[in-house]
Design an enzyme around this catalytic site. Structure first.
Site, PDB file in Angstrom:
ATOM      1  N   LYS A  80       0.867  -1.182   0.000  1.00  0.00           N
ATOM      2  CA  LYS A  80       0.000   0.000   0.000  1.00  0.00           C
ATOM      3  C   LYS A  80       0.903   1.231   0.000  1.00  0.00           C
ATOM      4  CE  LYS A  80      -4.474   0.903   0.320  1.00  0.00           C
ATOM      5  NZ  LYS A  80      -5.577   0.151  -0.275  1.00  0.00           N
ATOM      6  N   GLY A 180     -25.908   1.586   2.906  1.00  0.00           N
ATOM      7  CA  GLY A 180     -25.056   2.241   1.905  1.00  0.00           C
ATOM      8  C   GLY A 180     -25.311   1.680   0.522  1.00  0.00           C
ATOM      9  N   VAL A 181     -25.956   2.501  -0.316  1.00  0.00           N
ATOM     10  CA  VAL A 181     -26.212   2.046  -1.690  1.00  0.00           C
ATOM     11  C   VAL A 181     -25.492   2.975  -2.665  1.00  0.00           C
ATOM     12  CG1 VAL A 181     -28.253   0.628  -1.354  1.00  0.00           C
ATOM     13  CG2 VAL A 181     -28.527   3.103  -1.491  1.00  0.00           C
TER      14      VAL A 181
HETATM   15  P1  NAD Z   1     -19.383   4.619  -2.234  1.00  0.00           P
HETATM   16  O1  NAD Z   1     -18.772   5.819  -1.608  1.00  0.00           O
HETATM   17  O2  NAD Z   1     -19.762   4.662  -3.678  1.00  0.00           O
HETATM   18  O3  NAD Z   1     -20.696   4.183  -1.422  1.00  0.00           O
HETATM   19  C1  NAD Z   1     -20.818   4.280  -0.041  1.00  0.00           C
HETATM   20  C2  NAD Z   1     -22.243   4.740   0.246  1.00  0.00           C
HETATM   21  O4  NAD Z   1     -22.449   4.727   1.645  1.00  0.00           O
HETATM   22  C3  NAD Z   1     -22.526   6.169  -0.233  1.00  0.00           C
HETATM   23  O5  NAD Z   1     -23.712   6.179  -1.012  1.00  0.00           O
HETATM   24  C4  NAD Z   1     -22.678   6.947   1.060  1.00  0.00           C
HETATM   25  O6  NAD Z   1     -23.618   8.024   0.950  1.00  0.00           O
HETATM   26  C5  NAD Z   1     -23.192   5.876   1.992  1.00  0.00           C
HETATM   27  N1  NAD Z   1     -23.018   6.156   3.418  1.00  0.00           N
HETATM   28  C6  NAD Z   1     -22.026   6.831   4.040  1.00  0.00           C
HETATM   29  N2  NAD Z   1     -22.250   6.879   5.356  1.00  0.00           N
HETATM   30  C7  NAD Z   1     -23.397   6.203   5.580  1.00  0.00           C
HETATM   31  C8  NAD Z   1     -24.155   5.886   6.739  1.00  0.00           C
HETATM   32  N3  NAD Z   1     -23.769   6.271   7.952  1.00  0.00           N
HETATM   33  N4  NAD Z   1     -25.293   5.172   6.590  1.00  0.00           N
HETATM   34  C9  NAD Z   1     -25.721   4.772   5.365  1.00  0.00           C
HETATM   35  N5  NAD Z   1     -25.041   5.058   4.228  1.00  0.00           N
HETATM   36  C10 NAD Z   1     -23.901   5.750   4.344  1.00  0.00           C
HETATM   37  O7  NAD Z   1     -18.358   3.418  -1.948  1.00  0.00           O
HETATM   38  P2  NAD Z   1     -18.332   1.996  -2.663  1.00  0.00           P
HETATM   39  O8  NAD Z   1     -17.303   2.000  -3.735  1.00  0.00           O
HETATM   40  O9  NAD Z   1     -19.721   1.556  -2.970  1.00  0.00           O
HETATM   41  O10 NAD Z   1     -17.744   1.108  -1.480  1.00  0.00           O
HETATM   42  C11 NAD Z   1     -18.566   0.742  -0.369  1.00  0.00           C
HETATM   43  C12 NAD Z   1     -17.720   0.051   0.688  1.00  0.00           C
HETATM   44  O11 NAD Z   1     -17.110  -1.108   0.126  1.00  0.00           O
HETATM   45  C13 NAD Z   1     -16.554   0.900   1.217  1.00  0.00           C
HETATM   46  O12 NAD Z   1     -16.364   0.586   2.569  1.00  0.00           O
HETATM   47  C14 NAD Z   1     -15.350   0.410   0.405  1.00  0.00           C
HETATM   48  O13 NAD Z   1     -14.150   0.575   1.119  1.00  0.00           O
HETATM   49  C15 NAD Z   1     -15.688  -1.053   0.254  1.00  0.00           C
HETATM   50  N6  NAD Z   1     -15.080  -1.657  -0.931  1.00  0.00           N
HETATM   51  C16 NAD Z   1     -15.356  -1.182  -2.164  1.00  0.00           C
HETATM   52  C17 NAD Z   1     -14.782  -1.774  -3.282  1.00  0.00           C
HETATM   53  C18 NAD Z   1     -15.107  -1.279  -4.671  1.00  0.00           C
HETATM   54  O14 NAD Z   1     -14.808  -1.994  -5.635  1.00  0.00           O
HETATM   55  N7  NAD Z   1     -15.693  -0.112  -4.826  1.00  0.00           N
HETATM   56  C19 NAD Z   1     -13.907  -2.872  -3.128  1.00  0.00           C
HETATM   57  C20 NAD Z   1     -13.651  -3.360  -1.835  1.00  0.00           C
HETATM   58  C21 NAD Z   1     -14.253  -2.743  -0.739  1.00  0.00           C
END
Ligand code: NAD
Length: 352
Positions: A80, A180-181
């Site tokens: 990282k 979280g969507v």
């Molecule tokens: P994103 O930012 O697109 O979506 C996160 C969503 O959570 C947002 O819509 C945000 O408004 C919402 N949110 C924030 N605080 C909240 C709360 N207290 N209650 C309800 N909703 C809330 O992120 P993402 O890319 O969809 O990733 C989601 C999670 O998955 C993160 O923790 C990320 O680290 C993990 N992740 C993502 C990937 C990827 O490919 N994008 C890969 C591995 C892990």
């Protein structure tokens, strides 16, 4: 600042501090383990309050990548990088190019990629200085966004957990509460609905939940209420650390399976879920779809179908983990760590 005595130091192979006077670069690259292959992991650009905080983050995250890649059977190790800077105000081409030179100085032992604060466009700038960059869009290869792959992996993981935790082989009328969507959560919601599940969703972004209510007939609850929903499965897809002691007691579900990283606030929270008979799906096993796709982008024979097949292997890995967890009466996250360690420590042994 201590490195070898740092609480997050876990026999990391190399920790490199980089400074560039002209651009103001202050960066740390941590290579945790390279026995399975070069250390891959994203570049986080964040205005850390202190160098100590940056070191803590990079040590912890690089170790996590070793476990994630090993469990996903990737020929990669864990690394990282962090730059101590505000990505909105301080990210310049000169800064990214200096970072590219730092990455290049490691001769391919570390491969960088996008993470929070860095984008695909930033990777293009870094790539002017080094070939050790992943997550670049190749001609003829759609992508750049790993979320659909991550979501599909979580879907497979959830299906497996439902089989083990609820004894059900289909998702028809299963009630799933998604926190979280955003990118991943919305893709996951669509896959679940297509498989017949009933959805309850929450997000601080009301437009995101309104869209899914309209499109999928999802029920919407306020962010604070998602833990209390009467459902079969809780899918945390927003933030890390959401399952703390209090949430452990509030949850009414039998299965937890979601995309967020580091969902358990503490190891004790995992053990409490286990005691309560709630099956927890180890997060880094479930959400490996994104890194699997990034790994495939490094190959010359990238095919979306092959990536999806690899992502679907998450279900087999979890089958093994849940079976062992039951046999050994242990929480699944502890078994996942052991399986991952067997995979990268076995390699250590062979290499020795
Ligand atoms: P994103 O930012 O697109 O979506 C996160 C969503 O959570 C947002 O819509 C945000 O408004 C919402 N949110 C924030 N605080 C909240 C709360 N207290 N209650 C309800 N909703 C809330 O992120 P993402 O890319 O969809 O990733 C989601 C999670 O998955 C993160 O923790 C990320 O680290 C993990 N992740 C993502 C990937 C990827 O490919 N994008 C890969 C591995 C892990």
């Amino acid at each position: 600042m201590r490195v070898f005595q740092h609480p997050e130091f876990d026999r990391h192979e190399q920790v490199v501090f980089g400074f560039d006077d002209n651009s103001g670069l202050q960066a740390i690259i941590a290579i945790h383990n390279t026995y399975r292959g070069p250390a891959l992991g994203g570049l986080r650009i964040y205005p850390y309050a202190s160098e100590e905080d940056a070191l803590t983050d990079v040590l912890r995250l690089s170790r996590g990548m070793t476990y994630k890649s090993a469990l996903a059977n990737l020929p990669l190790g864990g690394g990282k990088a962090v730059i101590i800077a505000d990505p909105i105000r301080h990210k310049t081409s000169a800064l990214l190019e200096a970072m590219g030179r730092l990455v290049d100085s490691l001769g391919g032992r570390y491969i960088t990629a996008e993470d929070s604060g860095s984008s695909e466009a930033d990777m293009q700038v870094i790539a002017r200085q080094t070939e050790h960059v992943s997550g670049l869009r190749k001609p003829g290869v759609e992508s750049g966004d790993p979320s659909p792959f991550t979501a599909h992996g979580v879907f497979c993981a959830l299906r497996c957990a439902v089989r083990h935790g609820l004894g059900r082989t289909h998702l028809q009328d299963l009630r799933v509460a998604i926190q979280g969507v955003g990118h991943v959560g919305a893709y996951l919601a669509r896959e679940l609905r297509a498989a017949g599940a009933q959805l309850v969703v929450s997000d601080v972004n009301e437009a995101a939940t309104a869209q899914l209510a309209k499109e999928l007939g999802a029920e919407v609850v306020a962010p604070a209420e998602i833990f209390d929903v009467d459902a079969d499965v809780f899918a945390p897809c927003a933030l890390g650390g959401v399952i703390d002691d209090q949430v452990c007691e509030r949850l009414k579900v039998r299965v937890v399976a979601g995309a967020a990283n580091n969902q358990l606030a503490t190891p004790a929270a995992g053990r409490r879920l286990h005691e309560r008979g709630i099956l927890y799906t180890p997060d880094y096993a479930a959400n490996a779809g994104g890194v699997i796709e990034v790994a495939w982008q490094r190959r010359h024979d990238y095919r979306r179908e092959d990536v999806m097949t690899h992502v679907e292997g998450i279900e087999d890995t979890l089958d093994e983990i849940f079976q062992r967890a039951r046999r050994e009466h242990s929480p699944p996250e502890e078994i996942a760590d052991r399986v991952a360690e067997e995979r990268f420590k076995a390699q250590t042994h062979q290499a020795a």
